[in-house]
Design a protein around this motif. Structure first.
Motif, mmCIF file in Angstrom:
data_model
loop_
_atom_site.group_PDB
_atom_site.id
_atom_site.type_symbol
_atom_site.label_atom_id
_atom_site.label_comp_id
_atom_site.label_asym_id
_atom_site.label_seq_id
_atom_site.Cartn_x
_atom_site.Cartn_y
_atom_site.Cartn_z
ATOM 1 N N VAL A 182 0.832 -1.205 0.000
ATOM 2 C CA VAL A 182 0.000 0.000 0.000
ATOM 3 C C VAL A 182 0.866 1.254 0.000
ATOM 4 O O VAL A 182 0.575 2.238 -0.688
ATOM 5 N N GLY A 183 1.975 1.234 0.754
ATOM 6 C CA GLY A 183 2.844 2.398 0.827
ATOM 7 C C GLY A 183 3.373 2.816 -0.528
ATOM 8 O O GLY A 183 3.381 3.997 -0.884
ATOM 9 N N ALA A 184 3.814 1.839 -1.321
ATOM 10 C CA ALA A 184 4.323 2.150 -2.659
ATOM 11 C C ALA A 184 3.204 2.592 -3.583
ATOM 12 O O ALA A 184 3.400 3.461 -4.445
ATOM 13 N N ALA A 185 2.020 2.013 -3.426
ATOM 14 C CA ALA A 185 0.897 2.376 -4.288
ATOM 15 C C ALA A 185 0.393 3.787 -3.995
ATOM 16 O O ALA A 185 0.032 4.533 -4.906
ATOM 17 N N VAL A 186 0.372 4.169 -2.719
ATOM 18 C CA VAL A 186 -0.063 5.510 -2.333
ATOM 19 C C VAL A 186 1.036 6.529 -2.611
ATOM 20 O O VAL A 186 0.776 7.631 -3.112
ATOM 21 N N GLY A 187 2.281 6.169 -2.296
ATOM 22 C CA GLY A 187 3.397 7.103 -2.411
ATOM 23 C C GLY A 187 3.644 7.817 -1.101
ATOM 24 O O GLY A 187 2.811 7.804 -0.196
ATOM 25 N N ARG A 188 4.799 8.452 -1.008
ATOM 26 C CA ARG A 188 5.196 9.111 0.242
ATOM 27 C C ARG A 188 5.492 10.598 0.059
ATOM 28 O O ARG A 188 5.892 11.266 1.006
ATOM 29 N N GLN A 189 5.330 11.099 -1.143
ATOM 30 C CA GLN A 189 5.650 12.505 -1.427
ATOM 31 C C GLN A 189 4.360 13.299 -1.564
ATOM 32 O O GLN A 189 3.916 13.618 -2.651
ATOM 33 N N GLY A 190 3.754 13.588 -0.442
ATOM 34 C CA GLY A 190 2.494 14.321 -0.513
ATOM 35 C C GLY A 190 1.917 14.605 0.849
ATOM 36 O O GLY A 190 2.626 14.631 1.851
ATOM 37 N N GLN A 191 0.594 14.794 0.882
ATOM 38 C CA GLN A 191 -0.094 15.238 2.087
ATOM 39 C C GLN A 191 -1.305 14.377 2.398
ATOM 40 O O GLN A 191 -1.945 13.822 1.503
ATOM 41 N N LEU A 192 -1.609 14.300 3.672
ATOM 42 C CA LEU A 192 -2.887 13.794 4.153
ATOM 43 C C LEU A 192 -3.670 15.017 4.613
ATOM 44 O O LEU A 192 -3.177 15.800 5.431
ATOM 45 N N VAL A 193 -4.867 15.194 4.062
ATOM 46 C CA VAL A 193 -5.674 16.374 4.364
ATOM 47 C C VAL A 193 -7.007 15.949 4.959
ATOM 48 O O VAL A 193 -7.657 15.022 4.446
ATOM 49 N N VAL A 194 -7.408 16.599 6.036
ATOM 50 C CA VAL A 194 -8.700 16.336 6.679
ATOM 51 C C VAL A 194 -9.535 17.612 6.623
ATOM 52 O O VAL A 194 -9.074 18.682 7.026
ATOM 53 N N ILE A 195 -10.750 17.496 6.112
ATOM 54 C CA ILE A 195 -11.658 18.642 5.992
ATOM 55 C C ILE A 195 -12.915 18.339 6.813
ATOM 56 O O ILE A 195 -13.650 17.402 6.502
ATOM 57 N N ARG A 196 -13.141 19.124 7.847
ATOM 58 C CA ARG A 196 -14.322 18.955 8.697
ATOM 59 C C ARG A 196 -15.305 20.094 8.415
ATOM 60 O O ARG A 196 -14.970 21.265 8.593
ATOM 61 N N ASP A 197 -16.499 19.731 7.977
ATOM 62 C CA ASP A 197 -17.542 20.718 7.722
ATOM 63 C C ASP A 197 -18.578 20.598 8.838
ATOM 64 O O ASP A 197 -19.395 19.677 8.850
ATOM 65 N N MET A 198 -18.531 21.543 9.763
ATOM 66 C CA MET A 198 -19.415 21.505 10.929
ATOM 67 C C MET A 198 -20.618 22.414 10.750
ATOM 68 O O MET A 198 -21.326 22.723 11.710
#
Length: 301
Positions: A107-123
């Protein structure tokens, strides 16, 4: 076992645990998007992560998780709401990679490691809350742990797992999110670490029949705690024919006329669930008339 999530809290209020089984939800996502095994594992982990992060949402509040690591899968998106409805997709579902050194889906190679994890909460406020963190491994659980520490300053342990059967179906999926308050004693942290080691791979535990309550009991062994509540989980998209028609109207009368004349109709596919909506030429003509209609004047008080 139907998919659901439980919330648990230690009696002293310093340890919070969310545990979920998401097997049916991830299998539905696999079926809808025809994902190949490594894409199934990545999307399944993202859907489970969204369920855990969104466990405290209410009603129409939503949470979106986006992972873009530069790998062959492209961007992975998972969303949830306050009712436990989950949906998501991976940009390139037909990716095939060799197994990693441990003989598991890479999974790590398929996703890649050069980027961001972003969380957007709409309350439901004027602007949504957006947090992000650099990817650590592309394995998603480690990346989420990093996000919770850097963006929310919460010491956490995250486990996410998807077991894909040889024929491609989802055999087991789920995970847990353990969070500690700053006042948690060091010996209690060490006990929790030992409990996590003893539990092992979460996908194997779920495949053996472990429920979210049993998962909580294993992670919190030796601690007094209580289960606060239980939240059903399911794959369910918010798309509808009416919403798609609204999107078409927003394209404008001229674009709808072109589609009507050149294509004789339109077919729109929801990227989240794969549902297809077909509109005939006559239906496009009706939508074109709606698009050309001037907006209603504002009401006077």
């Amino acid at each position: 076992m139907a998919d659901y999530l439980v919330r648990a809290l230690s009696e002293d209020g310093l340890i919070r645990l969310l545990a979920a089984v998401t097997t049916e939800t991830v299998e539905e996502a696999r079926r809808r998007h025809d994902t190949w095994p490594v894409a199934t594992a990545a999307l399944g982990r993202a859907l489970t992560a969204a369920a855990l992060l969104g466990a405290n949402l209410k009603g129409r509040e939503t949470l979106a998780l986006r992972i873009a690591g530069g790998g062959p899968l492209g961007t992975i998106t998972a969303e949830t709401d306050g009712e436990g409805n989950l949906r998501g997709y991976v940009h390139h579902p037909h990716v095939d990679l060799p197994l990693n050194a441990q003989g598991k889906l890479d999974v790590g190679a398929a996703v890649g490691r050069q980027g961001q994890l972003v969380v957007i909460r709409d309350m439901g406020l004027k602007e949504p809350y957006v947090g992000s963190a650099p990817l650590v491994s592309g394995e998603i659980a480690e990346d989420l742990t990093r996000y919770l520490w850097t963006s929310e300053q919460t010491p956490s342990a995250v486990a996410l797992g998807v077991l894909v059967a040889p024929e491609g179906r989802v055999q087991a999926a789920g995970g847990y999110l353990l969070q500690l308050m700053p006042a948690t004693r060091e010996e209690h942290r060490e006990q929790l670490e030992e409990n996590i080691r003893n539990l092992g791979a979460v996908s194997s535990a779920i495949d053996a029949g472990m429920s979210p309550e049993e998962m909580a009991a294993r992670v919190l062994a030796g601690f007094a705690y209580r289960i606060l509540d239980k939240q059903p989980l399911r794959f369910r998209c918010r798309c509808s024919r009416e919403r798609v028609a609204g999107v078409l109207v927003s394209l404008g009368a001229e674009e709808l006329r072109r589609m009507e004349e050149e294509d004789g109709g339109a077919e729109v596919t929801c990227e989240f669930c794969g549902e297809r909506y077909h509109f005939t030429g006559a239906e496009l003509a009706a939508l074109r008339e709606e698009a050309a209609r001037p907006p209603d004047p504002p009401r006077e008080d």
